[in-house]
Design an enzyme around this catalytic site. Structure first.
Site: not given
Length: 168
Positions: A140, A149, A152, A154
């Protein structure tokens, strides 16, 4: 056993590590508070003892996962496996992966996205740092906002498990 098997310079470190180890050993506990008393602390005042208290808590977190570079399905699967193999995280459930269009910079490949639930004894910022380290391990690069990317991760939602029991 913990005290004889480990050597730490600070009683604060002993306290946190012991609390974490207790949670890791006993799955049914949602939280543990430890107080350690040190009768012979190197302090130049009279005292009966010095103590440190700490608390370790289980958390449940929901994490979004996405990728649009490389073999996204393999990257996502491998990253989730790495997270599950951590001593401090356990993956509980995984969603199916879906293809979505990019947002913002639309001159890039479609994303493969999903989500998963974990149980962890990591505090919120520890979990965030852990996930960002996993992202880096998969290449990343944070160069462009909404850019492509490899991975990811989150945190969507996080709560202490003990708080749910209190509400019931």
């Amino acid at each position: 056993d913990f005290m004889t098997a480990n050597n730490y310079s600070l009683i604060e470190t002993v306290c946190k590590r012991m609390a974490d180890e207790i949670l890791l050993k006993y799955d049914l506990l949602s939280a543990v508070t430890i107080t350690i008393f040190k009768p012979d602390a190197p302090i130049e005042h009279e005292f009966e003892n010095v103590s440190v208290s700490c608390k370790s808590t289980r958390h449940k977190a929901y994490i979004a996962v996405g990728s649009n570079m490389g073999n996204s399905e393999e990257i996502i699967s491998s990253a989730i496996k790495d997270i599950d193999e951590s001593k401090y995280c356990s993956v509980l459930k995984k969603s199916e992966l879906i293809v979505t269009k990019p947002y913002g910079n639309v001159n890039q490949d479609d994303f493969l996205n999903g989500a998963f639930a974990v149980e962890t004894i990591m505090e919120p910022f520890e979990l965030l740092n852990f996930l960002q380290k996993i992202e880096l391990e998969y290449g990343r690069v944070r160069k462009e906002h909404w850019g492509p990317r490899t991975l990811d991760l989150d945190i969507l939602f996080l709560y202490r498990i003990e708080e749910i029991f209190v509400l019931l």
